[in-house]
Write an enzyme that holds these catalytic residues in place. Structure first.
Site, PDB file in Angstrom:
ATOM      1  N   TRP A 193      23.260  30.544  17.881  1.00  0.00           N
ATOM      2  CA  TRP A 193      22.159  30.030  18.497  1.00  0.00           C
ATOM      3  C   TRP A 193      21.859  31.127  19.520  1.00  0.00           C
ATOM      4  CZ3 TRP A 193      26.335  26.694  17.603  1.00  0.00           C
ATOM      5  CH2 TRP A 193      25.957  25.620  16.876  1.00  0.00           C
ATOM      6  N   HIS A 210      18.886  23.527  20.922  1.00  0.00           N
ATOM      7  CA  HIS A 210      18.761  22.440  20.159  1.00  0.00           C
ATOM      8  C   HIS A 210      18.580  21.051  20.817  1.00  0.00           C
ATOM      9  CE1 HIS A 210      23.579  22.754  20.123  1.00  0.00           C
ATOM     10  NE2 HIS A 210      22.972  22.651  21.316  1.00  0.00           N
ATOM     11  N   ARG A 257      14.257  29.364  20.657  1.00  0.00           N
ATOM     12  CA  ARG A 257      15.140  30.597  20.266  1.00  0.00           C
ATOM     13  C   ARG A 257      14.643  31.979  20.046  1.00  0.00           C
ATOM     14  NH1 ARG A 257      18.930  27.410  15.496  1.00  0.00           N
ATOM     15  NH2 ARG A 257      19.503  25.583  16.596  1.00  0.00           N
ATOM     16  N   GLN A 275      12.839  19.707  16.397  1.00  0.00           N
ATOM     17  CA  GLN A 275      13.992  19.285  15.731  1.00  0.00           C
ATOM     18  C   GLN A 275      14.210  17.775  15.946  1.00  0.00           C
ATOM     19  OE1 GLN A 275      18.127  20.443  17.321  1.00  0.00           O
ATOM     20  NE2 GLN A 275      18.130  21.648  15.486  1.00  0.00           N
ATOM     21  N   VAL A 320      31.023  18.849  15.030  1.00  0.00           N
ATOM     22  CA  VAL A 320      31.377  18.032  14.321  1.00  0.00           C
ATOM     23  C   VAL A 320      32.632  18.440  13.388  1.00  0.00           C
ATOM     24  CG1 VAL A 320      29.106  16.916  13.825  1.00  0.00           C
ATOM     25  CG2 VAL A 320      29.480  18.853  12.557  1.00  0.00           C
ATOM     26  N   ALA A 344      26.799  12.520  13.438  1.00  0.00           N
ATOM     27  CA  ALA A 344      25.558  13.277  14.138  1.00  0.00           C
ATOM     28  C   ALA A 344      24.898  14.156  12.751  1.00  0.00           C
ATOM     29  CB  ALA A 344      25.966  14.053  15.219  1.00  0.00           C
TER      30      ALA A 344
END
Length: 346
Positions: free
Chosen positions: A155, A177, A203, A217, A260, A314
């Site tokens: 990122w 994000h 970004r 997003q 995740v 997610a």
């Protein structure tokens, strides 16, 4: 007193007859009925000062005179209004063609954002908006990306200059994000949770046909007891089927995302070539669209949830990319050019 009222009435009627416009009528009304200095209003206020035996007679005559003047004003006003409309009609050539009204257009990303929100809302999801200005803690730390973690290289980040006089220790940034809302929501609410967070992210990337420094997003997450990967697959397949208005086949591939575990890349069978291969799916028959996975236990730990009690999944999707794929747009930079020729196509 009656003679005086009669004289006022006669004078008012003459002035009304000579009035050339509605503005002049308004002045006449104020002259005779104005609250402070209206000629007839003053007489009506003085009736209480005349002898009682004549008060009824004078009062009745004054009220009748007032009604006559008001009726004359109303009639003259209607006459002048009709005259004005008639003169306007005479000046307008009704045989000329009318002018087309140029209506505005919603931006294609706004359209897809509303459509996506509508689909998830029908599935029982709550729609929230996060903060575009975020802290290092919520953007990274609370999502199992501590300082120095190599995953931060995924990122690129716009960091804000630190205020030396500020007592706040946390560093600020433009969110990379919409995932920080996972941590923020779970801190304040207990499961069951079904939430989506559409929004703008930033970004510092070199812009080209497929990369922009500002993009949109969609973050989504579900938390409850006994949530499994099957729930994840069913939810996303239902979403895609509603979005493309046809039954959609999906597949999961392993993917790495720090918040995740396990993590996946969800692909769906190309709706344009039906899996045969085309330019949209790069001849593979599958389109990569939604990174997803089961929420990492560390994220639940940061939220303060009891260890092992809850599970959840997610997912995230780029709204710009959804529009590009559906409309076959080959350059992401069109979305921010402000070119109305582009916007009007949608």
């Amino acid at each position: 007193m009656i003679n005086k009222i009669e004289a006022i009435k006669k004078k008012a009627i003459e002035e009304i007859d000579k009035a050339k416009n509605i503005e002049l009528l308004a002045k006449i009304w104020r002259k005779y009925f104005g609250r402070k200095n209206g000629e007839l209003s003053n007489i009506l206020r003085d009736i209480k000062n005349i002898p009682k035996n004549r008060r009824k007679e004078v009062g009745s005559f004054a009220n009748k005179s007032k009604l006559i003047i008001e009726n004359n004003i109303a009639s003259k006003k209607q006459e002048l209004s009709l005259s004005t409309k008639s003169s306007l009609i005479d000046k307008i050539d009704i045989t000329l063609p009318g002018k087309n009204i140029d209506f505005g257009h919603l931006h294609p990303i706004t359209q897809i954002r509303r459509k996506v929100s509508e689909i998830f809302s029908s599935m029982g999801f709550e729609i929230l908006e996060g903060y575009e200005l975020e802290t290092d803690y919520y953007n990274f730390e609370a999502l199992n990306i501590p300082a120095g973690h190599p995953a931060r290289d995924m990122w690129d980040t716009f960091w804000l200059s630190e205020d030396k006089n500020s007592k706040k220790k946390d560093k600020f940034l433009l969110r990379t994000h919409t995932s920080p809302m996972q941590a923020r929501v779970m801190e304040k609410k207990d499961p069951p949770l079904r939430v989506i967070v559409p929004g703008r992210c930033f970004r510092p990337e070199a812009t080209d046909a497929s990369h922009e420094h500002t993009f949109y997003q969609l973050e989504g997450f579900v938390v409850d007891e006994d949530i499994t990967i099957s729930n994840l697959i069913y939810t996303l397949r239902s979403f895609l089927s509603s979005l493309f208005k046809e039954s959609i086949e999906v597949r999961l591939r392993p993917g790495y995302f720090p918040f995740v575990e396990p993590g996946f890349e969800l692909d769906f069978q190309c709706v344009f070539c039906k899996g045969r291969g085309c330019s949209v799916c790069k001849k593979t028959g599958w389109v990569e669209l939604i990174p997803c996975g089961m929420i990492h236990p560390k994220v639940f730990e940061h939220a303060g949830y009891k260890k092992g009690k809850y599970t959840g999944f997610a997912f995230g999707a780029g709204l710009d990319r959804v529009v590009m794929m559906k409309a076959r747009i080959d350059d992401i930079r069109w979305f921010h050019k402000g070119d109305l020729r582009f916007i009007k196509q949608f």
